[in-house]
Design a protein around this motif. Structure first.
Motif, PDB file in Angstrom:
ATOM      1  N   ASN A  38     -17.468 -23.312 -14.681  1.00 47.21           N
ATOM      2  CA  ASN A  38     -17.700 -24.603 -13.563  1.00 47.21           C
ATOM      3  C   ASN A  38     -17.580 -24.325 -11.679  1.00 47.21           C
ATOM      4  O   ASN A  38     -18.589 -24.803 -11.550  1.00 47.21           O
ATOM      5  CB  ASN A  38     -17.828 -25.558 -13.893  1.00 47.21           C
ATOM      6  CG  ASN A  38     -18.434 -26.022 -15.186  1.00 47.21           C
ATOM      7  OD1 ASN A  38     -19.248 -25.450 -15.465  1.00 47.21           O
ATOM      8  ND2 ASN A  38     -17.860 -27.013 -16.238  1.00 47.21           N
ATOM      9  N   LEU A  39     -16.273 -24.334 -11.432  1.00 43.73           N
ATOM     10  CA  LEU A  39     -16.555 -23.829 -10.012  1.00 43.73           C
ATOM     11  C   LEU A  39     -16.713 -23.310  -9.432  1.00 43.73           C
ATOM     12  O   LEU A  39     -17.403 -23.451  -8.538  1.00 43.73           O
ATOM     13  CB  LEU A  39     -14.909 -23.482 -10.223  1.00 43.73           C
ATOM     14  CG  LEU A  39     -13.659 -25.081 -10.521  1.00 43.73           C
ATOM     15  CD1 LEU A  39     -12.955 -24.640 -10.534  1.00 43.73           C
ATOM     16  CD2 LEU A  39     -13.802 -26.534  -9.509  1.00 43.73           C
ATOM     17  N   LEU A  42     -19.647 -24.561  -8.504  1.00 46.56           N
ATOM     18  CA  LEU A  42     -19.790 -25.498  -7.703  1.00 46.56           C
ATOM     19  C   LEU A  42     -20.171 -25.013  -6.489  1.00 46.56           C
ATOM     20  O   LEU A  42     -20.043 -25.296  -5.511  1.00 46.56           O
ATOM     21  CB  LEU A  42     -18.932 -26.010  -7.750  1.00 46.56           C
ATOM     22  CG  LEU A  42     -18.384 -27.205  -6.948  1.00 46.56           C
ATOM     23  CD1 LEU A  42     -19.565 -28.645  -6.737  1.00 46.56           C
ATOM     24  CD2 LEU A  42     -17.060 -28.084  -6.840  1.00 46.56           C
ATOM     25  N   VAL A  43     -19.149 -23.795  -6.357  1.00 48.70           N
ATOM     26  CA  VAL A  43     -19.344 -22.897  -4.580  1.00 48.70           C
ATOM     27  C   VAL A  43     -20.854 -22.812  -4.018  1.00 48.70           C
ATOM     28  O   VAL A  43     -20.488 -23.050  -3.887  1.00 48.70           O
ATOM     29  CB  VAL A  43     -18.143 -22.253  -5.024  1.00 48.70           C
ATOM     30  CG1 VAL A  43     -18.229 -21.596  -3.801  1.00 48.70           C
ATOM     31  CG2 VAL A  43     -16.879 -23.101  -5.366  1.00 48.70           C
ATOM     32  N   ALA A  44     -21.341 -22.450  -5.704  1.00 50.50           N
ATOM     33  CA  ALA A  44     -22.439 -22.024  -5.405  1.00 50.50           C
ATOM     34  C   ALA A  44     -23.526 -22.804  -5.121  1.00 50.50           C
ATOM     35  O   ALA A  44     -24.410 -23.006  -4.139  1.00 50.50           O
ATOM     36  CB  ALA A  44     -23.196 -20.972  -6.521  1.00 50.50           C
ATOM     37  N   ASP A  45     -23.225 -24.490  -5.670  1.00 46.33           N
ATOM     38  CA  ASP A  45     -24.315 -24.939  -5.062  1.00 46.33           C
ATOM     39  C   ASP A  45     -24.219 -25.571  -3.986  1.00 46.33           C
ATOM     40  O   ASP A  45     -24.834 -26.051  -3.503  1.00 46.33           O
ATOM     41  CB  ASP A  45     -24.082 -25.897  -5.915  1.00 46.33           C
ATOM     42  CG  ASP A  45     -25.151 -25.485  -7.813  1.00 46.33           C
ATOM     43  OD1 ASP A  45     -25.166 -24.632  -7.595  1.00 46.33           O
ATOM     44  OD2 ASP A  45     -23.871 -25.765  -8.900  1.00 46.33           O
ATOM     45  N   LEU A  83     -33.571 -30.612  -2.764  1.00 42.72           N
ATOM     46  CA  LEU A  83     -31.983 -29.763  -3.690  1.00 42.72           C
ATOM     47  C   LEU A  83     -32.145 -30.096  -4.985  1.00 42.72           C
ATOM     48  O   LEU A  83     -31.711 -29.619  -5.112  1.00 42.72           O
ATOM     49  CB  LEU A  83     -31.089 -30.875  -2.192  1.00 42.72           C
ATOM     50  CG  LEU A  83     -29.365 -29.854  -2.900  1.00 42.72           C
ATOM     51  CD1 LEU A  83     -29.554 -28.737  -2.580  1.00 42.72           C
ATOM     52  CD2 LEU A  83     -28.294 -31.140  -1.581  1.00 42.72           C
ATOM     53  N   GLN A  84     -32.149 -31.451  -4.352  1.00 40.50           N
ATOM     54  CA  GLN A  84     -31.849 -31.951  -5.845  1.00 40.50           C
ATOM     55  C   GLN A  84     -32.724 -30.706  -7.269  1.00 40.50           C
ATOM     56  O   GLN A  84     -32.351 -30.122  -8.236  1.00 40.50           O
ATOM     57  CB  GLN A  84     -31.779 -33.088  -6.428  1.00 40.50           C
ATOM     58  CG  GLN A  84     -30.799 -34.159  -6.187  1.00 40.50           C
ATOM     59  CD  GLN A  84     -29.351 -33.528  -5.951  1.00 40.50           C
ATOM     60  OE1 GLN A  84     -28.997 -33.116  -7.022  1.00 40.50           O
ATOM     61  NE2 GLN A  84     -27.911 -33.777  -4.888  1.00 40.50           N
ATOM     62  N   THR A  93     -25.748 -27.043 -15.432  1.00 41.54           N
ATOM     63  CA  THR A  93     -24.484 -27.478 -14.687  1.00 41.54           C
ATOM     64  C   THR A  93     -25.007 -27.540 -13.114  1.00 41.54           C
ATOM     65  O   THR A  93     -24.105 -28.640 -13.253  1.00 41.54           O
ATOM     66  CB  THR A  93     -23.605 -26.379 -14.488  1.00 41.54           C
ATOM     67  OG1 THR A  93     -23.147 -26.430 -16.341  1.00 41.54           O
ATOM     68  CG2 THR A  93     -22.488 -26.129 -13.994  1.00 41.54           C
ATOM     69  N   SER A  94     -25.912 -26.729 -12.463  1.00 38.11           N
ATOM     70  CA  SER A  94     -25.921 -27.205 -11.583  1.00 38.11           C
ATOM     71  C   SER A  94     -26.535 -28.741 -11.117  1.00 38.11           C
ATOM     72  O   SER A  94     -25.907 -29.227  -9.945  1.00 38.11           O
ATOM     73  CB  SER A  94     -26.611 -25.967 -10.711  1.00 38.11           C
ATOM     74  OG  SER A  94     -25.973 -24.590 -11.099  1.00 38.11           O
ATOM     75  N   ARG A  95     -27.198 -28.449 -11.477  1.00 38.23           N
ATOM     76  CA  ARG A  95     -27.984 -29.974 -11.764  1.00 38.23           C
ATOM     77  C   ARG A  95     -26.720 -30.928 -11.700  1.00 38.23           C
ATOM     78  O   ARG A  95     -27.067 -32.069 -11.381  1.00 38.23           O
ATOM     79  CB  ARG A  95     -29.035 -30.482 -13.096  1.00 38.23           C
ATOM     80  CG  ARG A  95     -30.090 -31.747 -12.131  1.00 38.23           C
ATOM     81  CD  ARG A  95     -30.277 -31.955 -14.607  1.00 38.23           C
ATOM     82  NE  ARG A  95     -31.639 -33.082 -13.948  1.00 38.23           N
ATOM     83  CZ  ARG A  95     -31.841 -33.874 -14.955  1.00 38.23           C
ATOM     84  NH1 ARG A  95     -31.721 -33.030 -16.382  1.00 38.23           N
ATOM     85  NH2 ARG A  95     -32.206 -34.831 -14.694  1.00 38.23           N
ATOM     86  N   ASP A  96     -25.529 -30.802 -12.847  1.00 37.80           N
ATOM     87  CA  ASP A  96     -24.851 -32.124 -12.234  1.00 37.80           C
ATOM     88  C   ASP A  96     -24.206 -31.955 -11.591  1.00 37.80           C
ATOM     89  O   ASP A  96     -23.955 -33.148 -11.141  1.00 37.80           O
ATOM     90  CB  ASP A  96     -23.540 -31.553 -14.012  1.00 37.80           C
ATOM     91  CG  ASP A  96     -22.730 -32.791 -14.397  1.00 37.80           C
ATOM     92  OD1 ASP A  96     -22.997 -33.837 -14.346  1.00 37.80           O
ATOM     93  OD2 ASP A  96     -21.566 -32.334 -14.787  1.00 37.80           O
ATOM     94  N   TRP A  97     -23.865 -31.053 -11.191  1.00 42.12           N
ATOM     95  CA  TRP A  97     -23.228 -30.752  -9.626  1.00 42.12           C
ATOM     96  C   TRP A  97     -24.334 -31.512  -8.797  1.00 42.12           C
ATOM     97  O   TRP A  97     -23.147 -31.872  -8.022  1.00 42.12           O
ATOM     98  CB  TRP A  97     -22.377 -29.342  -9.215  1.00 42.12           C
ATOM     99  CG  TRP A  97     -21.656 -28.617 -10.128  1.00 42.12           C
ATOM    100  CD1 TRP A  97     -21.225 -27.600 -10.971  1.00 42.12           C
ATOM    101  CD2 TRP A  97     -19.961 -29.412 -10.530  1.00 42.12           C
ATOM    102  NE1 TRP A  97     -20.176 -27.116 -11.772  1.00 42.12           N
ATOM    103  CE2 TRP A  97     -19.156 -28.229 -11.297  1.00 42.12           C
ATOM    104  CE3 TRP A  97     -19.742 -30.746  -9.645  1.00 42.12           C
ATOM    105  CZ2 TRP A  97     -17.790 -28.675 -11.239  1.00 42.12           C
ATOM    106  CZ3 TRP A  97     -18.083 -30.805  -9.849  1.00 42.12           C
ATOM    107  CH2 TRP A  97     -17.159 -30.061 -10.688  1.00 42.12           C
ATOM    108  N   GLY A  98     -25.269 -31.132  -8.370  1.00 43.29           N
ATOM    109  CA  GLY A  98     -26.081 -31.337  -7.400  1.00 43.29           C
ATOM    110  C   GLY A  98     -26.392 -32.880  -7.686  1.00 43.29           C
ATOM    111  O   GLY A  98     -25.675 -33.940  -6.456  1.00 43.29           O
ATOM    112  N   LEU A  99     -26.485 -33.566  -8.658  1.00 46.21           N
ATOM    113  CA  LEU A  99     -25.661 -35.220  -8.750  1.00 46.21           C
ATOM    114  C   LEU A  99     -24.651 -35.803  -8.087  1.00 46.21           C
ATOM    115  O   LEU A  99     -24.607 -36.660  -7.261  1.00 46.21           O
ATOM    116  CB  LEU A  99     -26.540 -35.306  -9.995  1.00 46.21           C
ATOM    117  CG  LEU A  99     -27.954 -35.634  -9.985  1.00 46.21           C
ATOM    118  CD1 LEU A  99     -28.618 -35.934 -11.983  1.00 46.21           C
ATOM    119  CD2 LEU A  99     -28.925 -36.168  -9.431  1.00 46.21           C
TER     120      LEU A  99
END
Length: 166
Positions: A38-39, A42-45, A83-84, A93-99
């Protein structure tokens, strides 16, 4: 009889507390298990978000230079949603990190703007941004193989259209 009822209540409380402890332990274990992956995501996002932020700022400067002051107003509607949308198409996961990053950005903006702008203006802008974030996320999530720029074309400003900016 009263002591039997009290004993049963005590048993239920202990059982409840153990279940709650078990649920918390499972949550912690799951978090540890998936944290590395996940981290990394997150870094990529965050890098994708940073690129979009820079692109939005460059587009804003370009529009102001060509059309004058305030000509960048409204472009953030498009870039928030865009972006979203793109993050939601990558993975849940990227959706969640984005929000989550979107909420974080609004909290940051609140403290940055507080004292320099009327509170109602700050709140209104944050609500608008969060609404655009959720809209873009839902569009991307529900249309994983469609082009986000095309699906969000309605958010482009008139000057963005004139300059064919996406």
């Amino acid at each position: 009889m009263t002591s039997n009822i009290q004993n049963e209540i005590d048993k239920q409380k202990k059982s409840y507390n153990l279940n709650q402890l078990g649920n918390k332990a499972n949550l912690i274990l799951d978090t540890i298990k998936y944290t590395g992956e996940n981290l990394g995501e997150l870094v990529a996002d965050a890098q994708i978000a940073y690129q979009h932020y820079n692109k939005m700022n460059n587009v804003g400067k370009q529009l102001v230079k060509k059309y004058g002051p305030n000509q960048a107003d409204g472009i953030d509607n498009y870039y928030h949603a865009l972006l979203q949308c793109k993050l939601a198409q990558i993975s849940p996961t990227s959706r969640d990190w984005g929000l989550r990053m979107g909420y974080g950005k609004e909290i940051y903006d609140y403290y940055k703007k507080k004292g320099n702008m009327p509170m109602q203006t700050i709140i209104s802008d944050s609500r608008k941004d969060l609404k655009n974030n959720l809209y873009g996320s839902n569009i991307g999530y529900n249309n994983p193989y469609k082009n986000c720029e095309d699906m969000l074309d309605e958010f482009r400003t008139e000057n963005m259209r004139k300059e064919n900016i996406r």
